[in-house]
Scaffold this motif. Structure first.
Motif, PDB file in Angstrom:
ATOM      1  N   LEU A 172      71.208   9.487  12.324  1.00 41.18           N
ATOM      2  CA  LEU A 172      71.074   8.082  12.703  1.00 41.18           C
ATOM      3  C   LEU A 172      71.105   7.184  11.468  1.00 41.18           C
ATOM      4  CD1 LEU A 172      70.427   5.816  14.766  1.00 41.18           C
ATOM      5  CD2 LEU A 172      68.002   6.402  14.490  1.00 41.18           C
ATOM      6  N   LEU A 173      70.344   7.542  10.438  1.00 37.51           N
ATOM      7  CA  LEU A 173      70.322   6.728   9.224  1.00 37.51           C
ATOM      8  C   LEU A 173      71.692   6.689   8.562  1.00 37.51           C
ATOM      9  CD1 LEU A 173      66.944   7.379   7.390  1.00 37.51           C
ATOM     10  CD2 LEU A 173      67.469   5.884   9.300  1.00 37.51           C
ATOM     11  N   THR A 174      72.386   7.822   8.527  1.00 38.65           N
ATOM     12  CA  THR A 174      73.720   7.851   7.930  1.00 38.65           C
ATOM     13  C   THR A 174      74.644   6.853   8.615  1.00 38.65           C
ATOM     14  OG1 THR A 174      73.509  10.167   7.254  1.00 38.65           O
ATOM     15  CG2 THR A 174      75.737   9.301   7.493  1.00 38.65           C
ATOM     16  N   ALA A 175      74.586   6.810   9.953  1.00 35.00           N
ATOM     17  CA  ALA A 175      75.444   5.894  10.704  1.00 35.00           C
ATOM     18  C   ALA A 175      75.056   4.438  10.461  1.00 35.00           C
ATOM     19  CB  ALA A 175      75.360   6.217  12.198  1.00 35.00           C
ATOM     20  N   LEU A 176      73.773   4.132  10.561  1.00 33.94           N
ATOM     21  CA  LEU A 176      73.328   2.742  10.397  1.00 33.94           C
ATOM     22  C   LEU A 176      73.575   2.251   8.980  1.00 33.94           C
ATOM     23  CD1 LEU A 176      69.926   2.807  12.336  1.00 33.94           C
ATOM     24  CD2 LEU A 176      72.124   1.931  13.152  1.00 33.94           C
ATOM     25  N   HIS A 177      73.243   3.065   7.998  1.00 37.43           N
ATOM     26  CA  HIS A 177      73.320   2.625   6.599  1.00 37.43           C
ATOM     27  C   HIS A 177      74.750   2.573   6.083  1.00 37.43           C
ATOM     28  CE1 HIS A 177      68.871   3.987   5.867  1.00 37.43           C
ATOM     29  NE2 HIS A 177      68.986   2.993   6.734  1.00 37.43           N
ATOM     30  N   ALA A 178      75.702   3.100   6.854  1.00 36.98           N
ATOM     31  CA  ALA A 178      77.108   3.012   6.454  1.00 36.98           C
ATOM     32  C   ALA A 178      77.690   1.629   6.691  1.00 36.98           C
ATOM     33  CB  ALA A 178      77.932   4.054   7.218  1.00 36.98           C
ATOM     34  N   MET A 179      76.999   0.811   7.473  1.00 30.88           N
ATOM     35  CA  MET A 179      77.489  -0.535   7.745  1.00 30.88           C
ATOM     36  C   MET A 179      77.326  -1.414   6.501  1.00 30.88           C
ATOM     37  SD  MET A 179      78.707  -0.352  10.688  1.00 30.88           S
ATOM     38  CE  MET A 179      79.170  -2.083  10.708  1.00 30.88           C
ATOM     39  N   THR A 180      78.376  -2.110   6.128  1.00 28.31           N
ATOM     40  CA  THR A 180      78.312  -3.017   4.980  1.00 28.31           C
ATOM     41  C   THR A 180      77.626  -4.301   5.407  1.00 28.31           C
ATOM     42  OG1 THR A 180      80.366  -2.118   4.080  1.00 28.31           O
ATOM     43  CG2 THR A 180      79.660  -4.282   3.263  1.00 28.31           C
ATOM     44  N   ASP A 237      67.640   0.713  -5.540  1.00 27.33           N
ATOM     45  CA  ASP A 237      69.009   1.022  -5.948  1.00 27.33           C
ATOM     46  C   ASP A 237      69.364   2.413  -5.416  1.00 27.33           C
ATOM     47  OD1 ASP A 237      71.510   0.837  -7.152  1.00 27.33           O
ATOM     48  OD2 ASP A 237      70.793   1.788  -8.998  1.00 27.33           O
ATOM     49  N   PRO A 238      70.281   2.492  -4.433  1.00 28.69           N
ATOM     50  CA  PRO A 238      71.059   1.398  -3.868  1.00 28.69           C
ATOM     51  C   PRO A 238      70.281   0.651  -2.787  1.00 28.69           C
ATOM     52  CG  PRO A 238      71.614   3.437  -2.768  1.00 28.69           C
ATOM     53  CD  PRO A 238      70.596   3.793  -3.823  1.00 28.69           C
ATOM     54  N   VAL A 239      70.907  -0.413  -2.290  1.00 31.57           N
ATOM     55  CA  VAL A 239      70.379  -1.090  -1.111  1.00 31.57           C
ATOM     56  C   VAL A 239      71.408  -0.973  -0.001  1.00 31.57           C
ATOM     57  CG1 VAL A 239      68.916  -2.690  -2.390  1.00 31.57           C
ATOM     58  CG2 VAL A 239      71.256  -3.352  -1.851  1.00 31.57           C
ATOM     59  N   VAL A 240      70.907  -0.940   1.249  1.00 32.13           N
ATOM     60  CA  VAL A 240      71.771  -0.783   2.421  1.00 32.13           C
ATOM     61  C   VAL A 240      71.305  -1.764   3.495  1.00 32.13           C
ATOM     62  CG1 VAL A 240      72.201   1.654   1.942  1.00 32.13           C
ATOM     63  CG2 VAL A 240      70.300   1.008   3.430  1.00 32.13           C
ATOM     64  N   LEU A 241      72.089  -1.855   4.555  1.00 33.60           N
ATOM     65  CA  LEU A 241      71.665  -2.627   5.717  1.00 33.60           C
ATOM     66  C   LEU A 241      70.725  -1.751   6.537  1.00 33.60           C
ATOM     67  CD1 LEU A 241      71.973  -5.339   7.196  1.00 33.60           C
ATOM     68  CD2 LEU A 241      73.769  -4.274   8.568  1.00 33.60           C
ATOM     69  N   LEU A 242      69.443  -2.131   6.563  1.00 28.81           N
ATOM     70  CA  LEU A 242      68.412  -1.374   7.248  1.00 28.81           C
ATOM     71  C   LEU A 242      68.259  -1.820   8.696  1.00 28.81           C
ATOM     72  CD1 LEU A 242      65.682  -1.763   4.482  1.00 28.81           C
ATOM     73  CD2 LEU A 242      66.957   0.337   4.953  1.00 28.81           C
ATOM     74  N   HIS A 243      67.810  -0.913   9.550  1.00 31.86           N
ATOM     75  CA  HIS A 243      67.350  -1.314  10.872  1.00 31.86           C
ATOM     76  C   HIS A 243      66.137  -2.216  10.722  1.00 31.86           C
ATOM     77  CE1 HIS A 243      64.841  -0.950  14.486  1.00 31.86           C
ATOM     78  NE2 HIS A 243      65.956  -0.709  15.170  1.00 31.86           N
ATOM     79  N   GLY A 244      65.194  -1.818   9.880  1.00 31.46           N
ATOM     80  CA  GLY A 244      64.077  -2.670   9.518  1.00 31.46           C
ATOM     81  C   GLY A 244      62.817  -2.510  10.340  1.00 31.46           C
ATOM     82  N   ASP A 245      62.881  -1.772  11.457  1.00 30.60           N
ATOM     83  CA  ASP A 245      61.683  -1.539  12.274  1.00 30.60           C
ATOM     84  C   ASP A 245      61.847  -0.212  13.004  1.00 30.60           C
ATOM     85  OD1 ASP A 245      59.174  -2.090  13.334  1.00 30.60           O
ATOM     86  OD2 ASP A 245      59.965  -3.245  15.018  1.00 30.60           O
ATOM     87  N   ASP A 252      65.974  -2.808  19.184  1.00 31.46           N
ATOM     88  CA  ASP A 252      65.196  -3.891  18.574  1.00 31.46           C
ATOM     89  C   ASP A 252      65.262  -3.914  17.047  1.00 31.46           C
ATOM     90  OD1 ASP A 252      64.462  -4.684  21.101  1.00 31.46           O
ATOM     91  OD2 ASP A 252      62.542  -3.646  21.068  1.00 31.46           O
ATOM     92  N   PRO A 253      66.470  -3.957  16.464  1.00 33.17           N
ATOM     93  CA  PRO A 253      66.544  -3.992  15.004  1.00 33.17           C
ATOM     94  C   PRO A 253      65.999  -5.300  14.424  1.00 33.17           C
ATOM     95  CG  PRO A 253      68.709  -4.389  15.963  1.00 33.17           C
ATOM     96  CD  PRO A 253      67.805  -3.989  17.092  1.00 33.17           C
ATOM     97  N   LYS A 254      65.429  -5.181  13.231  1.00 31.67           N
ATOM     98  CA  LYS A 254      65.064  -6.336  12.404  1.00 31.67           C
ATOM     99  C   LYS A 254      65.848  -6.199  11.105  1.00 31.67           C
ATOM    100  CE  LYS A 254      60.492  -6.962  14.474  1.00 31.67           C
ATOM    101  NZ  LYS A 254      59.016  -7.004  14.251  1.00 31.67           N
ATOM    102  N   ALA A 255      67.162  -6.257  11.241  1.00 30.33           N
ATOM    103  CA  ALA A 255      68.076  -5.856  10.181  1.00 30.33           C
ATOM    104  C   ALA A 255      67.870  -6.662   8.902  1.00 30.33           C
ATOM    105  CB  ALA A 255      69.516  -5.997  10.665  1.00 30.33           C
ATOM    106  N   CYS A 256      67.719  -5.934   7.802  1.00 29.75           N
ATOM    107  CA  CYS A 256      67.534  -6.560   6.497  1.00 29.75           C
ATOM    108  C   CYS A 256      68.129  -5.639   5.447  1.00 29.75           C
ATOM    109  CB  CYS A 256      66.055  -6.829   6.229  1.00 29.75           C
ATOM    110  SG  CYS A 256      64.992  -5.360   6.314  1.00 29.75           S
ATOM    111  N   VAL A 257      68.360  -6.177   4.270  1.00 30.88           N
ATOM    112  CA  VAL A 257      68.961  -5.406   3.191  1.00 30.88           C
ATOM    113  C   VAL A 257      67.862  -4.863   2.287  1.00 30.88           C
ATOM    114  CG1 VAL A 257      70.504  -5.513   1.197  1.00 30.88           C
ATOM    115  CG2 VAL A 257      71.079  -6.756   3.287  1.00 30.88           C
ATOM    116  N   GLY A 258      67.904  -3.552   2.002  1.00 27.88           N
ATOM    117  CA  GLY A 258      66.864  -2.991   1.152  1.00 27.88           C
ATOM    118  C   GLY A 258      66.998  -1.492   0.967  1.00 27.88           C
TER     119      GLY A 258
END
Length: 296
Positions: A132-140, A193-201, A220-226
């Motif tokens: 799941l993380l691999t898929a979500l964090h692959a988004m630019t 480092d690095p930072v990715v697009l997180l789900h956030g919650d 219910d994502p709270k998408a943020c970069v981190g």
């Protein structure tokens, strides 16, 4: 909705939005009926609702099962729609089928079978979480994405920190403990480092089984970069109720390809927040003892 359902929802919404939420809730049946007519779906029973919304099952005219989400906060709903759509190409979030931010409404696909991650076989979960993380964090992240992990923590520390004024909370979480968590957070934020697009919650209650072909689906994502470790930290800290945080951290870090030391460090940042939740909602004393040890 039954009277018990209404009372529970009313309590949560008033806690979040104030007394004006009561008037909004009274208008929900009529609003839902208007949207059902407009979008051509059949309303069903009350679904699990969070602190900021009312959620009802519904069925599209072609038989597609879906959920209607209504909120008194149109701006919040607009943000949620944007966050779902940014992750949509992954297939790992529910699709938005219809939306009207002015009405505070959106219709999402219902995730099936929909078993919550906390109820899935524990030994299968680390690997599936990693996928799941691999898929979500692959988004630019979009170039102008305004939400960051730093901003998420600034809001959380301010909002949750107000509860330290409550005697029962302050007896376990002192101002010094809270300050220590903030300092630990700053150390991690300044070295991302690095930072990715997180789900956030991404806690266990926000992850559902989408079936063998789809895998885990996040709601219910709270998408943020981190820092990518952040999307595994709630799962790790919930190990306090089971095999222990340190043991779970090692397994999850390996399965998700994360830095185990950073992941454990993040667990110490959020531990005081978990203590406050534990004191509010209850749970085994052994979990509380481990959470408190993490805050030291």
């Amino acid at each position: 909705m039954t009277q018990v359902d209404l009372e529970d929802i009313n309590t949560r919404l008033v806690s979040r939005f104030g007394s004006e939420a009561e008037g909004w809730l009274a208008g929900v049946p009529a609003l839902a009926a208007r949207l059902a007519s407009r979008w051509d779906f059949e309303l069903g029973e009350l679904f699990d609702s969070g602190a900021s919304s009312v959620v009802l099952r519904c069925r599209w005219s072609d038989g597609t099962p879906a959920v209607l989400k209504l909120s008194p906060d149109g701006a919040l709903l607009t943000k949620q729609i944007e966050m779902l759509r940014v992750f949509a190409p992954t297939g790992r979030v529910p699709a938005v089928l219809a939306a009207d931010a002015d009405a505070g409404a959106m219709v999402l696909e219902e995730i099936l079978p929909g078993t919550a991650a906390e109820d899935l076989p524990a030994d299968s979960l680390p690997g599936r979480w990693g996928e799941l993380l691999t898929a979500l964090h692959a988004m630019t992240p979009p170039a102008d994405w305004p939400w960051t992990l730093r901003g998420r923590f600034e809001e959380s520390f301010e909002r949750i920190g107000r509860r330290l004024a409550e005697p029962a909370i302050n007896a376990r979480i002192s101002q010094a403990t809270w300050r220590r968590a903030i300092d630990r957070c700053e150390t991690l934020l300044s070295t991302q480092d690095p930072v990715v697009l997180l789900h956030g919650d991404l806690h266990l209650g926000n992850v559902l089984d989408g079936g063998a072909s789809r895998g885990l689906v996040a709601i219910d994502p709270k998408a943020c970069v981190g820092d990518p470790c952040f999307d595994a930290v709630d799962y790790v800290v919930e190990g306090a109720w089971h095999e222990g945080v340190e043991a779970r951290c090692r397994v999850v870090a390996d399965a998700c390809g994360l830095d185990g030391d950073r992941l454990y460090a993040w667990s110490r940042v959020v531990a005081p927040m978990f203590v406050i939740a534990h004191l509010t909602y209850g749970g085994p004393e052994r979990a509380l003892d481990e959470l408190l040890a993490l805050t030291s």
